[in-house]
Design a protein around this motif. Sequence first.
Motif, PDB file in Angstrom:
ATOM      1  N   PHE A 101       0.840  -1.212   0.000  1.00 29.53           N
ATOM      2  CA  PHE A 101       0.000   0.000   0.000  1.00 29.53           C
ATOM      3  C   PHE A 101       0.868   1.252   0.000  1.00 29.53           C
ATOM      4  N   ASP A 102       1.907   1.274   0.826  1.00 34.80           N
ATOM      5  CA  ASP A 102       2.781   2.442   0.908  1.00 34.80           C
ATOM      6  C   ASP A 102       3.502   2.717  -0.411  1.00 34.80           C
ATOM      7  N   HIS A 103       3.817   1.656  -1.149  1.00 38.26           N
ATOM      8  CA  HIS A 103       4.543   1.803  -2.410  1.00 38.26           C
ATOM      9  C   HIS A 103       3.621   1.826  -3.625  1.00 38.26           C
ATOM     10  N   ASN A 104       2.314   1.725  -3.387  1.00 39.91           N
ATOM     11  CA  ASN A 104       1.318   1.739  -4.464  1.00 39.91           C
ATOM     12  C   ASN A 104       1.576   0.649  -5.503  1.00 39.91           C
ATOM     13  N   ILE A 105       1.673  -0.592  -5.001  1.00 44.70           N
ATOM     14  CA  ILE A 105       1.718  -1.765  -5.881  1.00 44.70           C
ATOM     15  C   ILE A 105       0.676  -2.759  -5.379  1.00 44.70           C
ATOM     16  N   PRO A 106       0.247  -3.711  -6.206  1.00 43.11           N
ATOM     17  CA  PRO A 106      -0.782  -4.661  -5.770  1.00 43.11           C
ATOM     18  C   PRO A 106      -0.246  -5.696  -4.772  1.00 43.11           C
ATOM     19  N   PHE A 107      -1.108  -6.050  -3.839  1.00 45.15           N
ATOM     20  CA  PHE A 107      -0.869  -7.166  -2.918  1.00 45.15           C
ATOM     21  C   PHE A 107      -1.998  -8.160  -3.114  1.00 45.15           C
ATOM     22  N   ILE A 108      -1.664  -9.439  -3.373  1.00 43.85           N
ATOM     23  CA  ILE A 108      -2.683 -10.469  -3.552  1.00 43.85           C
ATOM     24  C   ILE A 108      -2.702 -11.366  -2.319  1.00 43.85           C
ATOM     25  N   LEU A 109      -3.863 -11.470  -1.693  1.00 39.33           N
ATOM     26  CA  LEU A 109      -4.035 -12.312  -0.507  1.00 39.33           C
ATOM     27  C   LEU A 109      -4.491 -13.705  -0.930  1.00 39.33           C
ATOM     28  N   SER A 116      -6.903 -12.429   7.228  1.00 37.92           N
ATOM     29  CA  SER A 116      -8.250 -12.472   6.678  1.00 37.92           C
ATOM     30  C   SER A 116      -8.419 -11.458   5.548  1.00 37.92           C
ATOM     31  N   ILE A 117      -9.458 -11.687   4.744  1.00 39.93           N
ATOM     32  CA  ILE A 117      -9.812 -10.742   3.682  1.00 39.93           C
ATOM     33  C   ILE A 117     -10.056  -9.355   4.279  1.00 39.93           C
ATOM     34  N   GLU A 118     -10.763  -9.339   5.396  1.00 43.02           N
ATOM     35  CA  GLU A 118     -11.146  -8.075   6.007  1.00 43.02           C
ATOM     36  C   GLU A 118      -9.932  -7.294   6.510  1.00 43.02           C
ATOM     37  N   ARG A 119      -8.965  -7.997   7.093  1.00 45.29           N
ATOM     38  CA  ARG A 119      -7.755  -7.337   7.580  1.00 45.29           C
ATOM     39  C   ARG A 119      -6.914  -6.812   6.412  1.00 45.29           C
ATOM     40  N   ALA A 120      -6.843  -7.571   5.344  1.00 48.67           N
ATOM     41  CA  ALA A 120      -6.100  -7.121   4.161  1.00 48.67           C
ATOM     42  C   ALA A 120      -6.719  -5.846   3.600  1.00 48.67           C
ATOM     43  N   GLN A 125      -6.706  -0.170   2.473  1.00 45.38           N
ATOM     44  CA  GLN A 125      -7.838   0.720   2.141  1.00 45.38           C
ATOM     45  C   GLN A 125      -8.617   0.194   0.936  1.00 45.38           C
ATOM     46  N   GLY A 126      -8.877  -1.112   0.966  1.00 43.77           N
ATOM     47  CA  GLY A 126      -9.696  -1.731  -0.073  1.00 43.77           C
ATOM     48  C   GLY A 126      -8.990  -1.977  -1.384  1.00 43.77           C
ATOM     49  N   LYS A 127      -7.655  -1.957  -1.396  1.00 39.49           N
ATOM     50  CA  LYS A 127      -6.924  -2.137  -2.653  1.00 39.49           C
ATOM     51  C   LYS A 127      -6.332  -3.540  -2.821  1.00 39.49           C
ATOM     52  N   ALA A 128      -6.426  -4.398  -1.796  1.00 39.62           N
ATOM     53  CA  ALA A 128      -5.852  -5.746  -1.893  1.00 39.62           C
ATOM     54  C   ALA A 128      -6.658  -6.608  -2.860  1.00 39.62           C
ATOM     55  N   TRP A 129      -5.970  -7.368  -3.695  1.00 37.20           N
ATOM     56  CA  TRP A 129      -6.613  -8.375  -4.530  1.00 37.20           C
ATOM     57  C   TRP A 129      -6.810  -9.632  -3.678  1.00 37.20           C
ATOM     58  N   PHE A 130      -7.727 -10.499  -4.108  1.00 33.53           N
ATOM     59  CA  PHE A 130      -7.943 -11.751  -3.376  1.00 33.53           C
ATOM     60  C   PHE A 130      -7.864 -12.939  -4.328  1.00 33.53           C
ATOM     61  N   GLN A 131      -7.105 -13.958  -3.913  1.00 34.55           N
ATOM     62  CA  GLN A 131      -6.975 -15.179  -4.702  1.00 34.55           C
ATOM     63  C   GLN A 131      -7.807 -16.283  -4.066  1.00 34.55           C
ATOM     64  N   LEU A 132      -8.734 -16.831  -4.842  1.00 34.85           N
ATOM     65  CA  LEU A 132      -9.674 -17.835  -4.356  1.00 34.85           C
ATOM     66  C   LEU A 132      -9.247 -19.240  -4.741  1.00 34.85           C
ATOM     67  N   TYR A 133      -9.065 -20.104  -3.732  1.00 41.31           N
ATOM     68  CA  TYR A 133      -9.020 -21.546  -3.974  1.00 41.31           C
ATOM     69  C   TYR A 133     -10.472 -21.990  -4.118  1.00 41.31           C
ATOM     70  N   HIS A 134     -10.795 -22.732  -5.147  1.00 41.39           N
ATOM     71  CA  HIS A 134     -12.197 -23.017  -5.430  1.00 41.39           C
ATOM     72  C   HIS A 134     -12.796 -24.002  -4.425  1.00 41.39           C
ATOM     73  N   PRO A 135     -13.837 -23.571  -3.681  1.00 44.79           N
ATOM     74  CA  PRO A 135     -14.490 -24.479  -2.727  1.00 44.79           C
ATOM     75  C   PRO A 135     -15.346 -25.534  -3.428  1.00 44.79           C
ATOM     76  N   CYS A 153     -12.377  -5.568  -2.586  1.00 43.10           N
ATOM     77  CA  CYS A 153     -11.263  -6.070  -3.389  1.00 43.10           C
ATOM     78  C   CYS A 153     -11.536  -5.752  -4.862  1.00 43.10           C
ATOM     79  N   PRO A 154     -10.634  -5.096  -5.550  1.00 40.44           N
ATOM     80  CA  PRO A 154     -10.896  -4.717  -6.943  1.00 40.44           C
ATOM     81  C   PRO A 154     -10.724  -5.869  -7.927  1.00 40.44           C
ATOM     82  N   VAL A 155      -9.933  -6.874  -7.533  1.00 45.94           N
ATOM     83  CA  VAL A 155      -9.607  -7.980  -8.446  1.00 45.94           C
ATOM     84  C   VAL A 155      -9.742  -9.302  -7.709  1.00 45.94           C
TER      85      VAL A 155
END
Length: 380
Positions: A101-109, A116-120, A125-135, A153-155
């Motif tokens: 976030f400080d360097h303005n690059i993407p972080f994928i959780l 957690s998604i919520e902590r990321a 500030q809502g910019k983290a991407w999320f990677q889903l393992y398919h349930p 999450c934008p992505v």
Amino acid sequence: MVLNSKYPSVADLRQKSKKKIPKFAFEYLDGGCNEDVNLYRNTSELRDVQLEPNYLKSHKNASLKTNLFGVEYDAPFGIAPVGLQGLMWPNSPEILAKAAFDHNIPFILSTVTTMSIERASELTQGKAWFQLYHPTEDRLRNDIIKRAEAAECPVLVILCDVPTFGFRPRDIRNGLAMPPKMSIKNILSVLGKPHWTYETLKHGQPNFETLKPYMPKGMDLRQLGKFMDQTFSGRLNEEKIKPIRDMWKGKLVLKGVASEYDAQEAIRLGLDGIIVSNHGGRQLDAGQSTIKPLSRIAEKYGDKIEVMMDSGIRSGSDIARSLASGANFSFLGRSFMYGVSALGKTGGDHTISLLKTELKQVMDQLNCESVQDLPKHLIK
């Protein structure tokens, strides 16, 4: 940020990381699958890519800024999703999310990391991407996706390269689980890493924080393995992707693409981007290095979908090679985990700054003013 002069390369961070964390954690981070053939092929074949400088061409200051999915980032690389991050270094996903976030690059959780998604979302500030393992269950899939949407999450990134778990002999020998099996060997390894032990006690035992609402309480190691096997099915197909595309209104990315067929299918199914990847050489030892299909896919489909890459990238020079070969953006996983394991809370900042410095030096040396012009310097 001023770089820590003791660690002027990712290789230096790797060596320090090896000294700082228990053997079972380092081998999980550092290893591939089977005989590690594709792990080493990833890096060696990427470094076969050569770039041509134009020394007499007029040159202004090189800019690393890159536009991806309508967002301008300060550099053309981001932090790839990594499982079990808090096992390798306590609080590491939080450290890396803040640094991104400080360097303005993407972080994928990752679904299976220790934040957690919520902590990321809170840290970025809502910019983290999320990677889903398919349930395996639609109910669980829908709930996790709704949480990612609520977290802004934008992505959303979905994985196609885990139809089976990779065969990883080191992890089998080490009894790796969450938490790790405390054999005599592992206990001795932990006792020999006092800083890691202190930080683990300080931050608490790591857990699959995103999955906690769905896990029975008091689950032991044997039950945990069974829960994970029953809860997730990594094999993706059109039938599984279509409902996600219909539900997810943000950008949707397919990670693990290693063939032109899968790239074409991603375009047909309406995805916004692909990450050409072989899971860091952790799934298919007999497969190609990532740079090989990247070049073909980018040439054929680069004007139809955002093409990104991870696996094998360890330096700013490697980032330049991947972008010159057709990637619009690159992601690194191990490099950032080496950094945070080596340097703790400053590891994310240091690694990002190091990669930026290396990449800019390459671009200035080539007389290349923007990352979009790097393909013009590729020696074919």
